[in-house]
Write a protein that holds these residues in place. Structure first.
Motif, PDB file in Angstrom:
ATOM      1  N   GLY A 137      36.576  31.546  31.435  1.00 14.95           N
ATOM      2  CA  GLY A 137      36.998  30.160  31.238  1.00 14.95           C
ATOM      3  C   GLY A 137      36.882  29.322  32.495  1.00 14.95           C
ATOM      4  O   GLY A 137      37.788  28.548  32.802  1.00 14.95           O
ATOM      5  N   GLY A 138      35.772  29.477  33.221  1.00 16.88           N
ATOM      6  CA  GLY A 138      35.589  28.694  34.446  1.00 16.88           C
ATOM      7  C   GLY A 138      36.575  29.048  35.532  1.00 16.88           C
ATOM      8  O   GLY A 138      36.912  28.207  36.369  1.00 16.88           O
ATOM      9  N   GLY A 139      37.055  30.280  35.545  1.00 21.31           N
ATOM     10  CA  GLY A 139      37.970  30.727  36.586  1.00 21.31           C
ATOM     11  C   GLY A 139      39.424  30.409  36.301  1.00 21.31           C
ATOM     12  O   GLY A 139      40.253  30.407  37.221  1.00 21.31           O
ATOM     13  N   GLU A 140      39.770  30.171  35.030  1.00 18.16           N
ATOM     14  CA  GLU A 140      41.146  29.837  34.677  1.00 18.16           C
ATOM     15  C   GLU A 140      41.909  31.020  34.100  1.00 18.16           C
ATOM     16  O   GLU A 140      43.120  30.924  33.874  1.00 18.16           O
ATOM     17  CB  GLU A 140      41.161  28.681  33.668  1.00 18.16           C
ATOM     18  N   ARG A 141      41.226  32.121  33.828  1.00 18.46           N
ATOM     19  CA  ARG A 141      41.862  33.289  33.221  1.00 18.46           C
ATOM     20  C   ARG A 141      41.950  34.426  34.218  1.00 18.46           C
ATOM     21  O   ARG A 141      41.266  34.436  35.241  1.00 18.46           O
ATOM     22  CB  ARG A 141      41.058  33.734  31.993  1.00 18.46           C
ATOM     23  N   ASP A 142      42.804  35.389  33.889  1.00 22.39           N
ATOM     24  CA  ASP A 142      42.993  36.557  34.747  1.00 22.39           C
ATOM     25  C   ASP A 142      42.510  37.815  34.028  1.00 22.39           C
ATOM     26  O   ASP A 142      42.401  37.857  32.806  1.00 22.39           O
ATOM     27  CB  ASP A 142      44.477  36.754  35.089  1.00 22.39           C
ATOM     28  N   LEU A 143      42.250  38.834  34.820  1.00 26.62           N
ATOM     29  CA  LEU A 143      42.104  40.195  34.319  1.00 26.62           C
ATOM     30  C   LEU A 143      43.284  40.994  34.836  1.00 26.62           C
ATOM     31  O   LEU A 143      43.516  41.066  36.048  1.00 26.62           O
ATOM     32  CB  LEU A 143      40.802  40.835  34.811  1.00 26.62           C
ATOM     33  N   VAL A 144      44.050  41.581  33.927  1.00 26.62           N
ATOM     34  CA  VAL A 144      45.122  42.496  34.293  1.00 26.62           C
ATOM     35  C   VAL A 144      44.734  43.862  33.743  1.00 26.62           C
ATOM     36  O   VAL A 144      44.735  44.071  32.526  1.00 26.62           O
ATOM     37  CB  VAL A 144      46.488  42.054  33.731  1.00 26.62           C
ATOM     38  N   CYS A 145      44.385  44.768  34.625  1.00 25.70           N
ATOM     39  CA  CYS A 145      43.928  46.094  34.228  1.00 25.70           C
ATOM     40  C   CYS A 145      44.980  47.113  34.627  1.00 25.70           C
ATOM     41  O   CYS A 145      45.241  47.318  35.819  1.00 25.70           O
ATOM     42  CB  CYS A 145      42.584  46.431  34.875  1.00 25.70           C
ATOM     43  N   LEU A 146      45.583  47.733  33.636  1.00 24.94           N
ATOM     44  CA  LEU A 146      46.624  48.735  33.858  1.00 24.94           C
ATOM     45  C   LEU A 146      45.949  50.100  33.874  1.00 24.94           C
ATOM     46  O   LEU A 146      45.541  50.614  32.835  1.00 24.94           O
ATOM     47  CB  LEU A 146      47.681  48.643  32.763  1.00 24.94           C
ATOM     48  N   GLY A 147      45.823  50.663  35.068  1.00 28.42           N
ATOM     49  CA  GLY A 147      45.120  51.925  35.258  1.00 28.42           C
ATOM     50  C   GLY A 147      43.945  51.733  36.193  1.00 28.42           C
ATOM     51  O   GLY A 147      43.053  50.917  35.925  1.00 28.42           O
ATOM     52  N   ALA A 148      43.949  52.456  37.312  1.00 28.29           N
ATOM     53  CA  ALA A 148      42.887  52.335  38.314  1.00 28.29           C
ATOM     54  C   ALA A 148      42.078  53.622  38.422  1.00 28.29           C
ATOM     55  O   ALA A 148      41.472  53.892  39.453  1.00 28.29           O
ATOM     56  CB  ALA A 148      43.480  51.970  39.678  1.00 28.29           C
ATOM     57  N   GLY A 149      42.086  54.410  37.342  1.00 34.91           N
ATOM     58  CA  GLY A 149      41.233  55.585  37.312  1.00 34.91           C
ATOM     59  C   GLY A 149      39.784  55.186  37.113  1.00 34.91           C
ATOM     60  O   GLY A 149      39.401  54.032  37.354  1.00 34.91           O
ATOM     61  N   GLY A 150      38.963  56.120  36.657  1.00 32.72           N
ATOM     62  CA  GLY A 150      37.536  55.853  36.565  1.00 32.72           C
ATOM     63  C   GLY A 150      37.202  54.633  35.735  1.00 32.72           C
ATOM     64  O   GLY A 150      36.464  53.737  36.177  1.00 32.72           O
ATOM     65  N   ALA A 151      37.748  54.537  34.507  1.00 36.39           N
ATOM     66  CA  ALA A 151      37.410  53.432  33.622  1.00 36.39           C
ATOM     67  C   ALA A 151      37.959  52.107  34.144  1.00 36.39           C
ATOM     68  O   ALA A 151      37.267  51.085  34.112  1.00 36.39           O
ATOM     69  CB  ALA A 151      37.937  53.705  32.221  1.00 36.39           C
ATOM     70  N   GLY A 152      39.210  52.096  34.619  1.00 40.01           N
ATOM     71  CA  GLY A 152      39.802  50.861  35.111  1.00 40.01           C
ATOM     72  C   GLY A 152      39.109  50.331  36.350  1.00 40.01           C
ATOM     73  O   GLY A 152      38.831  49.127  36.457  1.00 40.01           O
ATOM     74  N   LEU A 153      38.824  51.198  37.293  1.00 38.40           N
ATOM     75  CA  LEU A 153      38.130  50.770  38.504  1.00 38.40           C
ATOM     76  C   LEU A 153      36.726  50.277  38.171  1.00 38.40           C
ATOM     77  O   LEU A 153      36.253  49.273  38.725  1.00 38.40           O
ATOM     78  CB  LEU A 153      38.076  51.922  39.510  1.00 38.40           C
ATOM     79  N   ALA A 154      36.035  50.968  37.272  1.00 38.00           N
ATOM     80  CA  ALA A 154      34.692  50.537  36.889  1.00 38.00           C
ATOM     81  C   ALA A 154      34.720  49.168  36.222  1.00 38.00           C
ATOM     82  O   ALA A 154      33.834  48.332  36.462  1.00 38.00           O
ATOM     83  CB  ALA A 154      34.064  51.572  35.963  1.00 38.00           C
ATOM     84  N   LEU A 155      35.729  48.914  35.390  1.00 39.01           N
ATOM     85  CA  LEU A 155      35.873  47.597  34.768  1.00 39.01           C
ATOM     86  C   LEU A 155      36.077  46.525  35.828  1.00 39.01           C
ATOM     87  O   LEU A 155      35.415  45.477  35.805  1.00 39.01           O
ATOM     88  CB  LEU A 155      37.046  47.615  33.788  1.00 39.01           C
ATOM     89  N   ALA A 156      36.999  46.772  36.767  1.00 37.76           N
ATOM     90  CA  ALA A 156      37.243  45.789  37.824  1.00 37.76           C
ATOM     91  C   ALA A 156      35.980  45.549  38.649  1.00 37.76           C
ATOM     92  O   ALA A 156      35.669  44.408  39.007  1.00 37.76           O
ATOM     93  CB  ALA A 156      38.384  46.256  38.719  1.00 37.76           C
TER      94      ALA A 156
END
Length: 323
Positions: A137-156
């Motif tokens: 949304g043009g930098g108006e939204r956030d990503l909140v990723c719960l979990g920093a394992g393989g899948a979460g880190l790869a998403l980030a």
């Protein structure tokens, strides 16, 4: 769909390294896919506990390397563990594997084992499908990723490697060590969003992170809770921001995280999605890599249709419901 003859007379073996592989839909879906694609191949599930011993992880990789029928493997829960315990067994590793320090796709070739991290690719395919071509949304939204394992880190990493980035990226985990690794990985990228790495010791803390995010944000369960582990990373009192997308990267299990989101779906106008499409992208990417299948949009759509028929899911829904 055009079928293609097998390049080998033997039945090729595709390893699936996970926690409860027999319960996965891929065990019934893959034979139907193999028939449609003209592959002479079978699935071989290997179960390891969530906190598998490094020696056990190495043993699986070493067995794969010497199996004359093995074409390769897909790794789910243990992607980071394969990197930590067995990356020295590989002759080649793709750039994403080296950046994210995980290995999710393994090919057995004459020159040795080759490893890829496919999650940054498949997670981008999945969240773009959910959020559209302008996901933030043009930098108006956030990503909140719960979990920093393989899948979460790869998403980030996938999100922060893009030309368009969110207002803020929050990556939370109970393990400070995973967040240390995440910082080292994400510092290699051109991060323009506000980045927060947060240690959470309770569902209430995780819920506060969710409640503080902007309207329309993407809130992701990448912890494995609800599938490999019981429960949810947030408690029932967590309040999702209005218009948010609640996405569980799992597609099976009790999916308690999504139950909490569904309870407020209509009131908050949420989009609630399980990991079905992510599951499909994950497997089709690996099949394309290991078997040399050209995974065009039409081929993906046909395989998704077959998977829906075999599993009894409504293909059009792709695990998404809108409030």
């Amino acid at each position: 769909m055009m079928t293609r003859p097998s390049e080998q007379d033997v039945v090729q073996r595709l390893y699936f390294v996970g926690v409860s592989t027999a319960a996965s839909g891929i065990m019934t879906i893959f034979p139907a896919w193999a028939e449609a694609l003209g592959l002479r191949a079978e699935m071989h599930g290997v179960d390891l506990p969530v906190q598998a011993r490094p020696d056990d992880v190495r043993a699986v990789i070493d067995t794969l390397a010497v199996d004359p029928q093995a074409v390769g493997a897909l790794v789910t829960t243990h992607k980071a563990a394969v990197w930590d315990a067995a990356s020295d067994r590989f002759s080649e590793l793709d750039p994403w594997a080296q950046v994210c320090r995980e290995i999710s796709c393994i090919a057995v070739r004459d020159r040795g084992l080759i490893g890829w991290a496919k999650d940054p690719i498949t997670s981008r395919q999945a969240y773009t499908h959910l959020l559209g071509e302008d996901p933030w949304g043009g930098g108006e939204r956030d990503l909140v990723c719960l979990g920093a394992g393989g899948a979460g880190l790869a998403l980030a990493a996938a999100v922060l490697d893009g030309g368009h980035q969110p207002r803020r990226v929050v990556l939370a985990d109970r393990d400070p060590g995973r967040l240390t690794v995440s910082r080292e990985v994400l510092d290699q990228l051109d991060v323009r969003a506000e980045l927060e790495l947060v240690v959470t010791s309770s569902p209430e803390q995780a819920g506060d992170l969710v409640s503080a995010s902007a309207e329309g944000s993407l809130v992701v369960n990448a912890t494995g809770m609800g599938k490999d582990l019981p429960g949810s990373p947030v408690g029932p009192d967590a309040v999702f921001p209005r218009g948010a997308v609640a996405w569980d990267m799992n597609y099976r299990g009790d999916l308690a995280f999504l139950d909490i989101a569904r309870a407020q779906q209509l009131e908050r106008g949420l989009v609630v999605a399980d990991g079905w499409r992510y599951f499909l992208h994950g497997w089709t990417e690996v099949i394309a890599e290991l078997f040399g299948v050209a995974m065009s949009p039409d081929v993906f759509a046909e395989l998704a249709s077959i998977a829906g028929q075999v599993s009894g899911r409504e293909v059009g829904s792709a695990g998404v419901s809108r409030g």
